[in-house]
Write an enzyme that holds these catalytic residues in place. Structure first.
Site, PDB file in Angstrom:
ATOM      1  N   GLY A   5     -15.569   2.603 -15.872  1.00  0.00           N
ATOM      2  CA  GLY A   5     -14.282   1.953 -15.599  1.00  0.00           C
ATOM      3  C   GLY A   5     -14.303   0.891 -14.533  1.00  0.00           C
ATOM      4  O   GLY A   5     -13.405   0.843 -13.687  1.00  0.00           O
ATOM      5  N   SER A  42     -15.086  -3.490 -14.026  1.00  0.00           N
ATOM      6  CA  SER A  42     -15.406  -4.773 -14.673  1.00  0.00           C
ATOM      7  C   SER A  42     -16.694  -5.359 -14.102  1.00  0.00           C
ATOM      8  O   SER A  42     -17.206  -6.363 -14.587  1.00  0.00           O
ATOM      9  CB  SER A  42     -14.247  -5.754 -14.454  1.00  0.00           C
ATOM     10  OG  SER A  42     -14.051  -5.954 -13.048  1.00  0.00           O
ATOM     11  N   TYR A  77       0.825  -1.218   0.000  1.00  0.00           N
ATOM     12  CA  TYR A  77       0.000   0.000   0.000  1.00  0.00           C
ATOM     13  C   TYR A  77       0.857   1.265   0.000  1.00  0.00           C
ATOM     14  O   TYR A  77       0.468   2.279  -0.600  1.00  0.00           O
ATOM     15  CB  TYR A  77      -1.002  -0.026   1.165  1.00  0.00           C
ATOM     16  CG  TYR A  77      -2.119  -1.004   0.892  1.00  0.00           C
ATOM     17  CD1 TYR A  77      -2.084  -2.294   1.415  1.00  0.00           C
ATOM     18  CD2 TYR A  77      -3.165  -0.665   0.032  1.00  0.00           C
ATOM     19  CE1 TYR A  77      -3.071  -3.218   1.106  1.00  0.00           C
ATOM     20  CE2 TYR A  77      -4.163  -1.579  -0.291  1.00  0.00           C
ATOM     21  CZ  TYR A  77      -4.112  -2.855   0.243  1.00  0.00           C
ATOM     22  OH  TYR A  77      -5.083  -3.774  -0.077  1.00  0.00           O
ATOM     23  N   GLN A 108     -15.304   2.631  -6.199  1.00  0.00           N
ATOM     24  CA  GLN A 108     -14.613   1.466  -5.643  1.00  0.00           C
ATOM     25  C   GLN A 108     -13.126   1.806  -5.454  1.00  0.00           C
ATOM     26  O   GLN A 108     -12.390   1.024  -4.865  1.00  0.00           O
ATOM     27  CB  GLN A 108     -14.735   0.260  -6.590  1.00  0.00           C
ATOM     28  CG  GLN A 108     -16.172  -0.172  -6.832  1.00  0.00           C
ATOM     29  CD  GLN A 108     -16.252  -1.189  -7.932  1.00  0.00           C
ATOM     30  OE1 GLN A 108     -16.152  -2.403  -7.719  1.00  0.00           O
ATOM     31  NE2 GLN A 108     -16.441  -0.710  -9.166  1.00  0.00           N
ATOM     32  N   ASN A 109     -12.723   2.957  -5.981  1.00  0.00           N
ATOM     33  CA  ASN A 109     -11.306   3.326  -5.966  1.00  0.00           C
ATOM     34  C   ASN A 109     -10.889   3.861  -4.602  1.00  0.00           C
ATOM     35  O   ASN A 109     -11.672   4.528  -3.920  1.00  0.00           O
ATOM     36  CB  ASN A 109     -11.014   4.376  -7.045  1.00  0.00           C
ATOM     37  CG  ASN A 109     -11.327   3.849  -8.432  1.00  0.00           C
ATOM     38  OD1 ASN A 109     -11.410   2.633  -8.640  1.00  0.00           O
ATOM     39  ND2 ASN A 109     -11.542   4.742  -9.380  1.00  0.00           N
ATOM     40  N   VAL A 110      -9.667   3.566  -4.266  1.00  0.00           N
ATOM     41  CA  VAL A 110      -9.136   4.046  -2.977  1.00  0.00           C
ATOM     42  C   VAL A 110      -8.274   5.290  -3.193  1.00  0.00           C
ATOM     43  O   VAL A 110      -7.850   5.929  -2.235  1.00  0.00           O
ATOM     44  CB  VAL A 110      -8.336   2.923  -2.268  1.00  0.00           C
ATOM     45  CG1 VAL A 110      -9.268   1.763  -1.907  1.00  0.00           C
ATOM     46  CG2 VAL A 110      -7.161   2.426  -3.087  1.00  0.00           C
ATOM     47  N   ASP A 111      -8.057   5.661  -4.483  1.00  0.00           N
ATOM     48  CA  ASP A 111      -7.281   6.884  -4.740  1.00  0.00           C
ATOM     49  C   ASP A 111      -8.153   8.113  -4.457  1.00  0.00           C
ATOM     50  O   ASP A 111      -9.373   7.997  -4.326  1.00  0.00           O
ATOM     51  CB  ASP A 111      -6.736   6.897  -6.187  1.00  0.00           C
ATOM     52  CG  ASP A 111      -7.825   6.972  -7.257  1.00  0.00           C
ATOM     53  OD1 ASP A 111      -7.862   6.111  -8.137  1.00  0.00           O
ATOM     54  OD2 ASP A 111      -8.644   7.918  -7.205  1.00  0.00           O
ATOM     55  N   ARG A 114       1.685   1.789  -3.635  1.00  0.00           N
ATOM     56  CA  ARG A 114       0.528   2.288  -4.395  1.00  0.00           C
ATOM     57  C   ARG A 114       0.209   3.728  -4.018  1.00  0.00           C
ATOM     58  O   ARG A 114      -0.176   4.541  -4.864  1.00  0.00           O
ATOM     59  CB  ARG A 114      -0.689   1.388  -4.135  1.00  0.00           C
ATOM     60  CG  ARG A 114      -0.632   0.052  -4.848  1.00  0.00           C
ATOM     61  CD  ARG A 114      -1.873  -0.768  -4.601  1.00  0.00           C
ATOM     62  NE  ARG A 114      -3.075  -0.113  -5.122  1.00  0.00           N
ATOM     63  CZ  ARG A 114      -4.314  -0.445  -4.728  1.00  0.00           C
ATOM     64  NH1 ARG A 114      -4.486  -1.383  -3.804  1.00  0.00           N
ATOM     65  NH2 ARG A 114      -5.358   0.157  -5.251  1.00  0.00           N
ATOM     66  N   HIS A 126     -14.515   0.980  -0.937  1.00  0.00           N
ATOM     67  CA  HIS A 126     -13.420   0.078  -0.580  1.00  0.00           C
ATOM     68  C   HIS A 126     -12.315   0.761   0.202  1.00  0.00           C
ATOM     69  O   HIS A 126     -11.207   0.249   0.282  1.00  0.00           O
ATOM     70  CB  HIS A 126     -12.861  -0.598  -1.848  1.00  0.00           C
ATOM     71  CG  HIS A 126     -13.850  -1.509  -2.493  1.00  0.00           C
ATOM     72  ND1 HIS A 126     -13.754  -1.900  -3.804  1.00  0.00           N
ATOM     73  CD2 HIS A 126     -14.994  -2.076  -2.024  1.00  0.00           C
ATOM     74  CE1 HIS A 126     -14.788  -2.694  -4.106  1.00  0.00           C
ATOM     75  NE2 HIS A 126     -15.559  -2.811  -3.031  1.00  0.00           N
TER      76      HIS A 126
HETATM   77  N1  APR Z   1     -11.232   4.011 -19.222  1.00  0.00           N
HETATM   78  C1  APR Z   1     -12.339   3.364 -18.784  1.00  0.00           C
HETATM   79  N2  APR Z   1     -12.336   2.080 -18.382  1.00  0.00           N
HETATM   80  C2  APR Z   1     -11.164   1.419 -18.444  1.00  0.00           C
HETATM   81  C3  APR Z   1      -9.964   2.023 -18.903  1.00  0.00           C
HETATM   82  C4  APR Z   1     -10.034   3.373 -19.298  1.00  0.00           C
HETATM   83  N3  APR Z   1      -8.945   4.020 -19.743  1.00  0.00           N
HETATM   84  N4  APR Z   1      -8.966   1.081 -18.844  1.00  0.00           N
HETATM   85  C5  APR Z   1      -9.537  -0.051 -18.371  1.00  0.00           C
HETATM   86  N5  APR Z   1     -10.847   0.154 -18.138  1.00  0.00           N
HETATM   87  C6  APR Z   1     -11.849  -0.797 -17.660  1.00  0.00           C
HETATM   88  C7  APR Z   1     -11.513  -2.244 -17.919  1.00  0.00           C
HETATM   89  O1  APR Z   1     -11.979  -2.626 -19.202  1.00  0.00           O
HETATM   90  C8  APR Z   1     -12.320  -2.921 -16.807  1.00  0.00           C
HETATM   91  O2  APR Z   1     -13.660  -3.109 -17.229  1.00  0.00           O
HETATM   92  O3  APR Z   1     -11.899  -0.654 -16.245  1.00  0.00           O
HETATM   93  C9  APR Z   1     -12.291  -1.902 -15.672  1.00  0.00           C
HETATM   94  C10 APR Z   1     -11.315  -2.250 -14.589  1.00  0.00           C
HETATM   95  O4  APR Z   1     -11.779  -3.425 -13.973  1.00  0.00           O
HETATM   96  P1  APR Z   1     -10.994  -3.961 -12.687  1.00  0.00           P
HETATM   97  O5  APR Z   1      -9.526  -3.960 -12.964  1.00  0.00           O
HETATM   98  O6  APR Z   1     -11.666  -5.232 -12.283  1.00  0.00           O
HETATM   99  O7  APR Z   1     -11.224  -2.841 -11.573  1.00  0.00           O
HETATM  100  P2  APR Z   1     -12.528  -2.618 -10.690  1.00  0.00           P
HETATM  101  O8  APR Z   1     -13.757  -3.028 -11.437  1.00  0.00           O
HETATM  102  O9  APR Z   1     -12.456  -1.233 -10.185  1.00  0.00           O
HETATM  103  O10 APR Z   1     -12.272  -3.649  -9.477  1.00  0.00           O
HETATM  104  C11 APR Z   1     -13.194  -3.631  -8.410  1.00  0.00           C
HETATM  105  O11 APR Z   1     -11.760  -5.150  -7.197  1.00  0.00           O
HETATM  106  O12 APR Z   1      -9.648  -5.733  -6.599  1.00  0.00           O
HETATM  107  C12 APR Z   1     -10.796  -5.139  -6.152  1.00  0.00           C
HETATM  108  O13 APR Z   1     -10.986  -3.548  -4.451  1.00  0.00           O
HETATM  109  C13 APR Z   1     -10.544  -3.717  -5.767  1.00  0.00           C
HETATM  110  O14 APR Z   1     -12.003  -1.818  -6.071  1.00  0.00           O
HETATM  111  C14 APR Z   1     -11.419  -2.930  -6.729  1.00  0.00           C
HETATM  112  C15 APR Z   1     -12.473  -3.939  -7.122  1.00  0.00           C
END
Ligand code: APR
Length: 232
Positions: free
Chosen positions: A178, A180, A61, A94-97, A64, A112
């Site tokens: 942004g 998944s 952390y 969901q972002n911690v930033d 990061r 989160h």
């Molecule tokens: N602009 C928009 N979306 C984007 C970009 C971009 N430039 N680059 C990637 N993405 C999309 C990817 O296609 C994907 O759908 O952002 C998503 C990222 O998905 P993850 O990496 O799974 O991140 P997230 O959904 O935020 O994860 C949720 O999982 O690990 C835990 O606590 C952590 O908060 C996090 C949670």
């Protein structure tokens, strides 16, 4: 009242994930070069990891956090502050930033946790802004317990989830950026909107998008400013 006036009474809920910070240079989690390709969740982001090797978790952390400090909000974060000048907007992330806040957004709910904060390990209500500091072994809260990152680890409850559901249920429009949508309970938020509420998703890639969701297949920094312009 004209429809234009009505629309400005709308409550827009924005639900963001790591993808909105990707163009600020911060890794996502599940993309090809994502964090979970580089680190094992079990070794850095769970209560058992903390029990097994606190220094490893703190180092993860602290690294990061340095990356967050070096990052800047991008056009997507900034476009959302423009949106807030024209509508009632609540951001659930969901972002911690802290890029939403550094762009000027208010009303940001971190599901989160927040990487710029530390927390007591004996009293979860004792939370400390880190400012320019990091967390080292031996850094203690006012009760004398080791400080930990103010992050929700896998396997821990998401205290703000109920509040997030209440907010989403009030949405006249849900803008998802942004994520998944693979981590629960956060991902299930999209099911808490009223049935007539439109859901718009901004992401370049998705494994699956339900047919009732409008998918804008693009990056956040490209698409969010354009979408915000279309609303104001
Ligand atoms: N602009 C928009 N979306 C984007 C970009 C971009 N430039 N680059 C990637 N993405 C999309 C990817 O296609 C994907 O759908 O952002 C998503 C990222 O998905 P993850 O990496 O799974 O991140 P997230 O959904 O935020 O994860 C949720 O999982 O690990 C835990 O606590 C952590 O908060 C996090 C949670």
């Amino acid at each position: 009242m004209t429809s234009q006036t009505n629309i400005h009474k709308k409550h827009i809920i924005v639900f963001t994930g790591a993808g909105i910070s990707a163009e600020s240079g911060l890794h996502t989690f599940r993309d090809p070069n994502g964090l979970w390709q580089q680190y094992s969740v079990q070794e850095v982001a769970t209560p058992s990891a903390w029990k097994k090797d606190r220094k490893k978790v703190l180092d993860f952390y602290n690294l990061r956090r340095q990356q967050v400090r070096q990052a800047a909000p991008n056009a997507a974060h900034i476009a959302l502050t423009t949106l807030q000048k024209h509508f009632k907007v609540s951001i659930i992330t969901q972002n911690v930033d802290d890029l939403h806040e550094r762009a000027g957004s208010k009303n940001v709910l971190h599901l989160h946790g927040e990487i710029m904060k530390a927390r007591s390990t004996v009293n979860k209500n004792l939370i400390y802004d880190l400012g320019e500091k990091d967390i080292a072994l031996g850094d203690k809260c006012e009760k004398g317990s080791q400080l930990r990152p103010h992050i929700v680890w896998f396997g821990e409850s998401v205290p703000e989830f109920e509040q997030a559901c209440k907010i989403v249920s009030q949405a006249d429009l849900l803008l998802v950026i942004g994520t998944s949508l693979r981590v629960h309970p956060a991902a299930s938020l999209i099911h808490f909107v009223a049935k007539e509420t439109d859901i718009v998703l901004v992401s370049p890639e998705m494994e699956y998008v339900a047919s009732h969701i409008t998918w804008l297949k693009n990056t956040a920094a490209e698409e969010v400013p354009r979408f915000v312009e279309s609303l104001i």
